[in-house]
Scaffold this motif. Structure first.
Motif, PDB file in Angstrom:
ATOM      1  N   ARG A  47     -83.247 -31.303   3.312  1.00 21.32           N
ATOM      2  CA  ARG A  47     -83.371 -29.840   3.401  1.00 21.32           C
ATOM      3  C   ARG A  47     -82.023 -29.148   3.462  1.00 21.32           C
ATOM      4  O   ARG A  47     -81.838 -28.084   2.869  1.00 21.32           O
ATOM      5  N   ASN A  48     -81.051 -29.760   4.186  1.00 20.58           N
ATOM      6  CA  ASN A  48     -79.779 -29.033   4.304  1.00 20.58           C
ATOM      7  C   ASN A  48     -78.750 -29.419   3.229  1.00 20.58           C
ATOM      8  O   ASN A  48     -77.568 -29.138   3.365  1.00 20.58           O
ATOM      9  N   GLY A  49     -79.243 -30.016   2.155  1.00 19.05           N
ATOM     10  CA  GLY A  49     -78.378 -30.273   0.989  1.00 19.05           C
ATOM     11  C   GLY A  49     -77.322 -31.332   1.239  1.00 19.05           C
ATOM     12  O   GLY A  49     -76.275 -31.342   0.594  1.00 19.05           O
ATOM     13  N   TYR A  74     -64.619 -35.563  10.416  1.00 20.07           N
ATOM     14  CA  TYR A  74     -65.030 -36.736   9.639  1.00 20.07           C
ATOM     15  C   TYR A  74     -66.375 -36.482   8.952  1.00 20.07           C
ATOM     16  O   TYR A  74     -67.228 -35.791   9.499  1.00 20.07           O
ATOM     17  N   VAL A  75     -66.509 -37.103   7.787  1.00 18.67           N
ATOM     18  CA  VAL A  75     -67.798 -37.097   7.087  1.00 18.67           C
ATOM     19  C   VAL A  75     -68.095 -38.540   6.682  1.00 18.67           C
ATOM     20  O   VAL A  75     -67.214 -39.229   6.168  1.00 18.67           O
ATOM     21  N   ALA A  76     -69.318 -38.988   6.972  1.00 12.70           N
ATOM     22  CA  ALA A  76     -69.696 -40.348   6.559  1.00 12.70           C
ATOM     23  C   ALA A  76     -70.738 -40.266   5.450  1.00 12.70           C
ATOM     24  O   ALA A  76     -71.629 -39.419   5.487  1.00 12.70           O
ATOM     25  N   ASN A  77     -70.579 -41.087   4.445  1.00 13.41           N
ATOM     26  CA  ASN A  77     -71.610 -41.230   3.410  1.00 13.41           C
ATOM     27  C   ASN A  77     -72.391 -42.486   3.790  1.00 13.41           C
ATOM     28  O   ASN A  77     -71.881 -43.592   3.663  1.00 13.41           O
ATOM     29  N   SER A  78     -73.612 -42.297   4.286  1.00 11.16           N
ATOM     30  CA  SER A  78     -74.349 -43.419   4.883  1.00 11.16           C
ATOM     31  C   SER A  78     -75.696 -43.647   4.204  1.00 11.16           C
ATOM     32  O   SER A  78     -76.114 -42.876   3.348  1.00 11.16           O
ATOM     33  N   GLY A  79     -76.352 -44.719   4.666  1.00  7.63           N
ATOM     34  CA  GLY A  79     -77.737 -44.978   4.279  1.00  7.63           C
ATOM     35  C   GLY A  79     -77.925 -45.230   2.792  1.00  7.63           C
ATOM     36  O   GLY A  79     -78.989 -44.937   2.243  1.00  7.63           O
ATOM     37  N   LEU A  80     -76.904 -45.796   2.152  1.00 11.86           N
ATOM     38  CA  LEU A  80     -77.031 -46.051   0.711  1.00 11.86           C
ATOM     39  C   LEU A  80     -78.100 -47.120   0.470  1.00 11.86           C
ATOM     40  O   LEU A  80     -78.053 -48.196   1.058  1.00 11.86           O
ATOM     41  N   LYS A  98     -71.599 -39.207  -6.665  1.00 13.91           N
ATOM     42  CA  LYS A  98     -72.176 -37.863  -6.465  1.00 13.91           C
ATOM     43  C   LYS A  98     -72.000 -37.426  -5.005  1.00 13.91           C
ATOM     44  O   LYS A  98     -71.655 -36.269  -4.728  1.00 13.91           O
ATOM     45  N   ALA A  99     -72.236 -38.358  -4.072  1.00 17.81           N
ATOM     46  CA  ALA A  99     -72.097 -38.030  -2.646  1.00 17.81           C
ATOM     47  C   ALA A  99     -70.634 -37.717  -2.320  1.00 17.81           C
ATOM     48  O   ALA A  99     -70.334 -36.821  -1.519  1.00 17.81           O
ATOM     49  N   PHE A 100     -69.737 -38.439  -2.962  1.00 15.73           N
ATOM     50  CA  PHE A 100     -68.292 -38.229  -2.778  1.00 15.73           C
ATOM     51  C   PHE A 100     -67.912 -36.826  -3.258  1.00 15.73           C
ATOM     52  O   PHE A 100     -67.207 -36.080  -2.577  1.00 15.73           O
ATOM     53  N   GLU A 101     -68.442 -36.464  -4.436  1.00 18.86           N
ATOM     54  CA  GLU A 101     -68.161 -35.141  -5.016  1.00 18.86           C
ATOM     55  C   GLU A 101     -68.742 -34.038  -4.118  1.00 18.86           C
ATOM     56  O   GLU A 101     -68.073 -33.055  -3.805  1.00 18.86           O
ATOM     57  N   LEU A 102     -69.987 -34.267  -3.653  1.00 18.44           N
ATOM     58  CA  LEU A 102     -70.646 -33.286  -2.783  1.00 18.44           C
ATOM     59  C   LEU A 102     -69.877 -33.121  -1.466  1.00 18.44           C
ATOM     60  O   LEU A 102     -69.641 -31.988  -1.017  1.00 18.44           O
ATOM     61  N   SER A 103     -69.459 -34.233  -0.886  1.00 18.63           N
ATOM     62  CA  SER A 103     -68.703 -34.180   0.377  1.00 18.63           C
ATOM     63  C   SER A 103     -67.407 -33.411   0.174  1.00 18.63           C
ATOM     64  O   SER A 103     -67.019 -32.587   1.013  1.00 18.63           O
ATOM     65  N   GLY A 104     -66.729 -33.687  -0.948  1.00 18.61           N
ATOM     66  CA  GLY A 104     -65.448 -33.020  -1.237  1.00 18.61           C
ATOM     67  C   GLY A 104     -65.618 -31.514  -1.397  1.00 18.61           C
ATOM     68  O   GLY A 104     -64.752 -30.735  -0.995  1.00 18.61           O
ATOM     69  N   LYS A 105     -66.766 -31.118  -2.012  1.00 18.42           N
ATOM     70  CA  LYS A 105     -67.004 -29.676  -2.225  1.00 18.42           C
ATOM     71  C   LYS A 105     -67.349 -28.989  -0.912  1.00 18.42           C
ATOM     72  O   LYS A 105     -66.847 -27.916  -0.600  1.00 18.42           O
ATOM     73  N   LYS A 106     -68.252 -29.615  -0.133  1.00 15.29           N
ATOM     74  CA  LYS A 106     -68.727 -28.952   1.091  1.00 15.29           C
ATOM     75  C   LYS A 106     -67.747 -29.090   2.255  1.00 15.29           C
ATOM     76  O   LYS A 106     -67.653 -28.202   3.090  1.00 15.29           O
ATOM     77  N   TYR A 107     -67.049 -30.216   2.300  1.00 13.04           N
ATOM     78  CA  TYR A 107     -66.167 -30.481   3.450  1.00 13.04           C
ATOM     79  C   TYR A 107     -64.805 -30.973   2.944  1.00 13.04           C
ATOM     80  O   TYR A 107     -64.423 -32.124   3.153  1.00 13.04           O
ATOM     81  N   PRO A 108     -64.062 -30.081   2.238  1.00 14.43           N
ATOM     82  CA  PRO A 108     -62.840 -30.544   1.557  1.00 14.43           C
ATOM     83  C   PRO A 108     -61.754 -31.086   2.484  1.00 14.43           C
ATOM     84  O   PRO A 108     -60.915 -31.862   2.042  1.00 14.43           O
ATOM     85  N   GLU A 109     -61.807 -30.683   3.764  1.00 15.89           N
ATOM     86  CA  GLU A 109     -60.732 -31.164   4.642  1.00 15.89           C
ATOM     87  C   GLU A 109     -61.122 -32.388   5.468  1.00 15.89           C
ATOM     88  O   GLU A 109     -60.297 -32.936   6.194  1.00 15.89           O
ATOM     89  N   CYS A 167     -68.746 -55.435  10.182  1.00 19.77           N
ATOM     90  CA  CYS A 167     -68.515 -54.402   9.168  1.00 19.77           C
ATOM     91  C   CYS A 167     -67.023 -54.117   9.006  1.00 19.77           C
ATOM     92  O   CYS A 167     -66.248 -54.261   9.943  1.00 19.77           O
ATOM     93  N   THR A 168     -66.665 -53.689   7.804  1.00 15.69           N
ATOM     94  CA  THR A 168     -65.301 -53.211   7.548  1.00 15.69           C
ATOM     95  C   THR A 168     -65.348 -51.681   7.526  1.00 15.69           C
ATOM     96  O   THR A 168     -66.237 -51.103   6.899  1.00 15.69           O
ATOM     97  N   GLY A 169     -64.400 -51.062   8.211  1.00 12.57           N
ATOM     98  CA  GLY A 169     -64.293 -49.602   8.161  1.00 12.57           C
ATOM     99  C   GLY A 169     -63.461 -49.210   6.950  1.00 12.57           C
ATOM    100  O   GLY A 169     -62.440 -49.839   6.665  1.00 12.57           O
ATOM    101  N   MET A 170     -63.924 -48.204   6.208  1.00  9.53           N
ATOM    102  CA  MET A 170     -63.150 -47.740   5.046  1.00  9.53           C
ATOM    103  C   MET A 170     -63.066 -46.221   5.088  1.00  9.53           C
ATOM    104  O   MET A 170     -64.029 -45.550   5.472  1.00  9.53           O
ATOM    105  N   MET A 171     -61.913 -45.695   4.671  1.00  9.48           N
ATOM    106  CA  MET A 171     -61.719 -44.248   4.787  1.00  9.48           C
ATOM    107  C   MET A 171     -61.013 -43.661   3.574  1.00  9.48           C
ATOM    108  O   MET A 171     -60.101 -44.272   3.014  1.00  9.48           O
ATOM    109  N   PHE A 172     -61.450 -42.461   3.205  1.00  3.12           N
ATOM    110  CA  PHE A 172     -60.737 -41.668   2.195  1.00  3.12           C
ATOM    111  C   PHE A 172     -60.201 -40.440   2.919  1.00  3.12           C
ATOM    112  O   PHE A 172     -60.966 -39.646   3.470  1.00  3.12           O
ATOM    113  N   ASP A 173     -58.872 -40.319   2.920  1.00  2.33           N
ATOM    114  CA  ASP A 173     -58.247 -39.189   3.601  1.00  2.33           C
ATOM    115  C   ASP A 173     -57.774 -38.194   2.541  1.00  2.33           C
ATOM    116  O   ASP A 173     -56.862 -38.500   1.775  1.00  2.33           O
ATOM    117  N   PRO A 174     -58.376 -36.982   2.463  1.00  3.48           N
ATOM    118  CA  PRO A 174     -57.992 -36.051   1.394  1.00  3.48           C
ATOM    119  C   PRO A 174     -56.525 -35.616   1.486  1.00  3.48           C
ATOM    120  O   PRO A 174     -55.956 -35.184   0.494  1.00  3.48           O
TER     121      PRO A 174
END
Ligand SMILES: CC(C)(COP(=O)(O)OP(=O)(O)OC[C@H]1O[C@@H](n2cnc3c(N)ncnc32)[C@H](O)[C@@H]1OP(=O)(O)O)[C@@H](O)C(=O)NCCC(=O)NCCS
Length: 215
Positions: A47-49, A74-80, A98-109, A167-174
């Motif tokens: 519902r909240n896009g 922080y933003v996590a892309n989860s539940g794949l 697509k989730a990466f692109e969406l995260s970047g648009k909605k939460y660029p920082e 688990c391995t932690g992985m991060m993309f820092d804009p």
């Protein structure tokens, strides 16, 4: 097969139950690494896009959602999850992109992160520019880590005081995106191989030419 990847919206809430069931089966089979979620939670993400869904006509092919932590730090892309009938065809890669692109648009920082034991997911993440990090660099929000309670390795996580687990932690820092996209890195590797071949050829020529005098 004609799989379409969408940013999920209201009509897709009908899939919430099936998404949870698919996640639960995969978690049971793998025995690790996927937080169990209730249909209400998935419905809210739709519902909240903040989710991405893959469909082949009306068949559920895959899903992934976005979670926001520490006031968007922080933003996590989860539940794949990808429907077993559609695995190994690049669907997860497309959903994550697509989730990466969406995260970047909605939460660029925001810093994007994920934790995983899955080799395909590690590959996808590193192609997107994620780098491995220690758990101390990830969100310390208790609610995020409580998602690990449904994992059979939760005792390892708590025993290690949340410093590490399977688990391995992985991060993309804009602020420090991966310096070069995958294609550019591949081109550079090719250039390097060409350079090595040329150097080897000229080195061999230098050795072989004087020998010709004696042959
Ligand atoms: C993990 C999962 C999402 C992958 O979905 P998928 O659609 O099959 O993955 P893709 O086809 O997009 O593959 C992505 C990459 O991983 C590689 N890959 C796929 N399956 C693999 C496997 N079993 N072992 C090693 N690499 C694999 C692919 O070759 C591809 O790499 P490439 O781009 O270098 O060719 C799917 O297997 C799944 O739903 N598993 C259960 C749930 C799960 O584990 N979720 C992850 C939680 S973190």
């Amino acid at each position: 097969m004609s799989v379409k990847i969408h940013i999920a919206s209201d009509p897709h809430t009908a899939y919430a139950g099936d998404i949870c069931a698919m996640i639960e089966v995969a978690a049971r089979q793998r025995g690790t690494g996927i937080a169990k979620r209730k249909p209400e939670y998935i419905t809210m993400k739709i519902r909240n896009g903040n989710s991405v869904i893959a469909l082949d006509g009306e068949t559920l092919v895959g899903f992934c959602y976005i979670e926001i932590w520490e006031n968007k730090k922080y933003v996590a892309n989860s539940g794949l999850i990808v429907n077993p009938d559609y695995r190994g065809q690049g669907i997860a890669k497309k959903i994550k992109a697509k989730a990466f692109e969406l995260s970047g648009k909605k939460y660029p920082e925001s810093k994007l992160f994920g934790i995983t034991t899955s080799l395909p997911v590690m590959k996808i993440n590193s192609d997107l520019g994620y780098k491995p990090v220690t758990f101390s660099e990830l969100t310390q929000d208790e609610t995020f880590w409580s998602g690990c309670q449904s994992c059979p390795n939760y005792d390892i996580l708590t025993r290690n005081e949340r410093k590490n687990c399977l688990c391995t932690g992985m991060m993309f820092d804009p602020e420090h995106p991966n310096d070069k996209p995958k294609e550019e890195r591949a081109q550079n590797i090719q250039k390097f191989h060409r350079w090595v071949r040329l150097k080897t050829a000229s080195f061999l020529k230098k050795i072989i030419n004087p020998l010709k005098f004696f042959i």
